[in-house]
Design a protein around this motif. Sequence first.
Motif, PDB file in Angstrom:
ATOM      1  N   SER A 239      75.427  42.954  49.164  1.00 44.43           N
ATOM      2  CA  SER A 239      74.586  41.884  48.624  1.00 44.43           C
ATOM      3  C   SER A 239      73.162  41.982  49.151  1.00 44.43           C
ATOM      4  CB  SER A 239      75.193  40.525  48.976  1.00 44.43           C
ATOM      5  OG  SER A 239      74.408  39.468  48.446  1.00 44.43           O
ATOM      6  N   ALA A 240      73.021  42.241  50.457  1.00 47.19           N
ATOM      7  CA  ALA A 240      71.679  42.340  51.050  1.00 47.19           C
ATOM      8  C   ALA A 240      70.903  43.510  50.454  1.00 47.19           C
ATOM      9  CB  ALA A 240      71.791  42.483  52.565  1.00 47.19           C
ATOM     10  N   LEU A 241      71.565  44.648  50.285  1.00 43.51           N
ATOM     11  CA  LEU A 241      70.887  45.816  49.726  1.00 43.51           C
ATOM     12  C   LEU A 241      70.525  45.600  48.266  1.00 43.51           C
ATOM     13  CD1 LEU A 241      72.994  48.683  51.327  1.00 43.51           C
ATOM     14  CD2 LEU A 241      70.596  48.166  51.786  1.00 43.51           C
ATOM     15  N   MET A 242      71.437  45.017  47.493  1.00 44.82           N
ATOM     16  CA  MET A 242      71.149  44.772  46.081  1.00 44.82           C
ATOM     17  C   MET A 242      69.942  43.852  45.921  1.00 44.82           C
ATOM     18  SD  MET A 242      73.284  46.388  44.041  1.00 44.82           S
ATOM     19  CE  MET A 242      73.174  45.429  42.540  1.00 44.82           C
ATOM     20  N   ARG A 243      69.882  42.818  46.730  1.00 42.55           N
ATOM     21  CA  ARG A 243      68.729  41.908  46.640  1.00 42.55           C
ATOM     22  C   ARG A 243      67.441  42.622  47.034  1.00 42.55           C
ATOM     23  NH1 ARG A 243      72.216  38.363  49.368  1.00 42.55           N
ATOM     24  NH2 ARG A 243      70.918  38.510  51.254  1.00 42.55           N
ATOM     25  N   ALA A 244      67.516  43.450  48.094  1.00 45.86           N
ATOM     26  CA  ALA A 244      66.317  44.171  48.533  1.00 45.86           C
ATOM     27  C   ALA A 244      65.856  45.161  47.469  1.00 45.86           C
ATOM     28  CB  ALA A 244      66.601  44.897  49.848  1.00 45.86           C
ATOM     29  N   TRP A 245      66.798  45.852  46.837  1.00 48.38           N
ATOM     30  CA  TRP A 245      66.423  46.816  45.794  1.00 48.38           C
ATOM     31  C   TRP A 245      65.789  46.108  44.600  1.00 48.38           C
ATOM     32  CZ3 TRP A 245      71.887  49.401  46.273  1.00 48.38           C
ATOM     33  CH2 TRP A 245      71.887  50.243  47.402  1.00 48.38           C
ATOM     34  N   ARG A 246      66.310  44.911  44.268  1.00 46.81           N
ATOM     35  CA  ARG A 246      65.726  44.179  43.140  1.00 46.81           C
ATOM     36  C   ARG A 246      64.342  43.639  43.495  1.00 46.81           C
ATOM     37  NH1 ARG A 246      66.099  38.789  41.702  1.00 46.81           N
ATOM     38  NH2 ARG A 246      67.877  38.390  43.067  1.00 46.81           N
ATOM     39  N   ARG A 247      64.179  43.170  44.735  1.00 45.54           N
ATOM     40  CA  ARG A 247      62.894  42.602  45.140  1.00 45.54           C
ATOM     41  C   ARG A 247      61.762  43.623  45.075  1.00 45.54           C
ATOM     42  NH1 ARG A 247      64.948  40.356  50.367  1.00 45.54           N
ATOM     43  NH2 ARG A 247      65.997  38.403  49.861  1.00 45.54           N
ATOM     44  N   ARG A 248      62.074  44.885  45.318  1.00 42.87           N
ATOM     45  CA  ARG A 248      60.997  45.870  45.351  1.00 42.87           C
ATOM     46  C   ARG A 248      60.536  46.265  43.942  1.00 42.87           C
ATOM     47  NH1 ARG A 248      64.342  51.191  47.471  1.00 42.87           N
ATOM     48  NH2 ARG A 248      65.328  51.720  45.468  1.00 42.87           N
ATOM     49  N   LEU A 249      61.305  45.884  42.911  1.00 44.34           N
ATOM     50  CA  LEU A 249      60.857  46.146  41.550  1.00 44.34           C
ATOM     51  C   LEU A 249      59.652  45.285  41.207  1.00 44.34           C
ATOM     52  CD1 LEU A 249      64.228  46.274  39.548  1.00 44.34           C
ATOM     53  CD2 LEU A 249      62.846  48.211  40.294  1.00 44.34           C
ATOM     54  N   THR A 250      58.818  45.799  40.351  1.00 41.62           N
ATOM     55  CA  THR A 250      57.671  45.039  39.853  1.00 41.62           C
ATOM     56  C   THR A 250      57.850  44.823  38.361  1.00 41.62           C
ATOM     57  OG1 THR A 250      56.363  47.012  39.308  1.00 41.62           O
ATOM     58  CG2 THR A 250      56.207  46.162  41.574  1.00 41.62           C
ATOM     59  N   PRO A 251      57.153  43.843  37.788  1.00 41.36           N
ATOM     60  CA  PRO A 251      57.261  43.630  36.341  1.00 41.36           C
ATOM     61  C   PRO A 251      56.956  44.881  35.528  1.00 41.36           C
ATOM     62  CG  PRO A 251      56.188  41.761  37.367  1.00 41.36           C
ATOM     63  CD  PRO A 251      56.360  42.792  38.444  1.00 41.36           C
ATOM     64  N   ALA A 252      56.128  45.784  36.074  1.00 37.26           N
ATOM     65  CA  ALA A 252      55.809  47.015  35.350  1.00 37.26           C
ATOM     66  C   ALA A 252      57.031  47.905  35.195  1.00 37.26           C
ATOM     67  CB  ALA A 252      54.695  47.770  36.074  1.00 37.26           C
ATOM     68  N   ASP A 253      58.051  47.709  36.054  1.00 41.94           N
ATOM     69  CA  ASP A 253      59.273  48.511  35.964  1.00 41.94           C
ATOM     70  C   ASP A 253      60.225  48.005  34.886  1.00 41.94           C
ATOM     71  OD1 ASP A 253      58.540  50.161  38.140  1.00 41.94           O
ATOM     72  OD2 ASP A 253      59.226  48.629  39.556  1.00 41.94           O
ATOM     73  N   VAL A 254      59.949  46.830  34.333  1.00 43.85           N
ATOM     74  CA  VAL A 254      60.857  46.194  33.380  1.00 43.85           C
ATOM     75  C   VAL A 254      60.175  46.105  32.015  1.00 43.85           C
ATOM     76  CG1 VAL A 254      62.292  44.172  32.885  1.00 43.85           C
ATOM     77  CG2 VAL A 254      61.852  44.849  35.252  1.00 43.85           C
ATOM     78  N   PRO A 255      60.563  46.947  31.064  1.00 44.72           N
ATOM     79  CA  PRO A 255      59.969  46.860  29.731  1.00 44.72           C
ATOM     80  C   PRO A 255      60.211  45.482  29.115  1.00 44.72           C
ATOM     81  CG  PRO A 255      61.238  48.889  29.969  1.00 44.72           C
ATOM     82  CD  PRO A 255      61.545  48.042  31.159  1.00 44.72           C
ATOM     83  N   GLY A 256      59.167  44.920  28.521  1.00 40.81           N
ATOM     84  CA  GLY A 256      59.303  43.623  27.876  1.00 40.81           C
ATOM     85  C   GLY A 256      59.400  42.466  28.846  1.00 40.81           C
ATOM     86  N   PHE A 257      58.928  42.641  30.080  1.00 37.70           N
ATOM     87  CA  PHE A 257      58.990  41.563  31.064  1.00 37.70           C
ATOM     88  C   PHE A 257      58.210  40.355  30.563  1.00 37.70           C
ATOM     89  CE2 PHE A 257      57.212  39.247  34.665  1.00 37.70           C
ATOM     90  CZ  PHE A 257      58.337  39.008  35.439  1.00 37.70           C
ATOM     91  N   VAL A 258      58.806  39.176  30.682  1.00 45.48           N
ATOM     92  CA  VAL A 258      58.172  37.933  30.250  1.00 45.48           C
ATOM     93  C   VAL A 258      57.982  37.038  31.460  1.00 45.48           C
ATOM     94  CG1 VAL A 258      58.381  35.887  28.797  1.00 45.48           C
ATOM     95  CG2 VAL A 258      59.196  38.100  27.964  1.00 45.48           C
ATOM     96  N   GLN A 259      56.766  36.560  31.651  1.00 43.12           N
ATOM     97  CA  GLN A 259      56.477  35.648  32.747  1.00 43.12           C
ATOM     98  C   GLN A 259      56.741  34.219  32.275  1.00 43.12           C
ATOM     99  OE1 GLN A 259      55.639  36.176  35.890  1.00 43.12           O
ATOM    100  NE2 GLN A 259      55.542  33.998  36.346  1.00 43.12           N
ATOM    101  N   TYR A 260      57.909  33.694  32.621  1.00 39.60           N
ATOM    102  CA  TYR A 260      58.243  32.343  32.201  1.00 39.60           C
ATOM    103  C   TYR A 260      57.419  31.339  33.005  1.00 39.60           C
ATOM    104  CZ  TYR A 260      62.228  34.522  29.931  1.00 39.60           C
ATOM    105  OH  TYR A 260      63.019  35.314  29.136  1.00 39.60           O
TER     106      TYR A 260
END
Length: 346
Positions: A69-90
């Motif tokens: 769980s700790a690693l999965m959260r850390a890996w997700r946190r290091r992503l930026t919106p540029a890494d996600v196609p179609g990212f929407v800022q709600y």
Amino acid sequence: MSTPKEVDHYQLATPANNFRQRAFDQGASGDALPSRPSAHPTEAARLNSNTARLLTVPPQIGSSQAELSALMRAWRRRLTPADVPGFVQYPRRRKRTVSQDDVARLAGSTSFWYGELERGKRGRYSDDFLDRVAEALRLGDNEREVLYRLAVGRQPVPRAGAAGTGLAGEMSRTMERLVATQRCPAYIIDSVFDMQACNAQAAAWFPSLPSARNLMRWAFTHPSAQQQLDRWQEDWAPSLLAQLRMAYAREPDNEPLAQVVRDVIASNAQARWCWENEPRVADTGQGARGVLLPDRASPVQVEVVTCAPLGYAGMQMICMVPIDSAHSGIPSIDARPAAPSKGQAA
């Protein structure tokens, strides 16, 4: 029946919990804790107390679920919106963070199943699902291996173009330089025992080795290998088979490795008998073994030393270090530098 909705705990609805998370994130990174004006001093005191507790809670050691769980959260946190196609800022997002929903969509999965994985729940996840998650999180080879080991308790099949299919680019040049600088025979193999490089000393000791594409096929099918590896049946064959069986046990779904096993036991009667009747996976690699050199009448005793370069998953550098340098022309492992004489600088 609808699929349960995964709650992203970085976007909890209550203001108090949002404040707690921001305090934890900033405090953990060394930044100053955020100040939050409050018309209720007792509420502010309670929040400060909870923040201090969050920052002093020790990590859970010994829990694979907590580690995943700790690693999965850390890996997700290091992503930026540029890494996600179609990212929407709600509008409700206070920071441009990548949520569980974003990663699930990027991996072609549901928020529920991705949330189960991020909470550290072990389960019967498919290789396809874990590989899509690894790709969505931009995981390297070592991180992908850890994901598999913690989520399903086994090692993944190497990616195409990774171990088992050759080195590439700067890594290849670096590893070749490392092997070339060794004064004893040295070579590099990958996770399926394919030869990646060998130095001039190894080529001098084993003339047929440089043209071999796979160490195990060479050792069990090439006549010169069994002639040069002294006491082949007693010292070398059992050790090599133990290494091969251990590798296969770690990666039973690795088809290139399985083909190596099939080739070895089909072409060598002793290997087939040992595989079926004396299965073993324990091989420390220690102890002297003999090697007959092309221009020597008596065998040279060596110890086989294995090194695993950091960051190169599945790669091993094997060195044959002579125990006695008298008959090999190489400094032995028993050689010691001469002690400086009295008055001489050390």
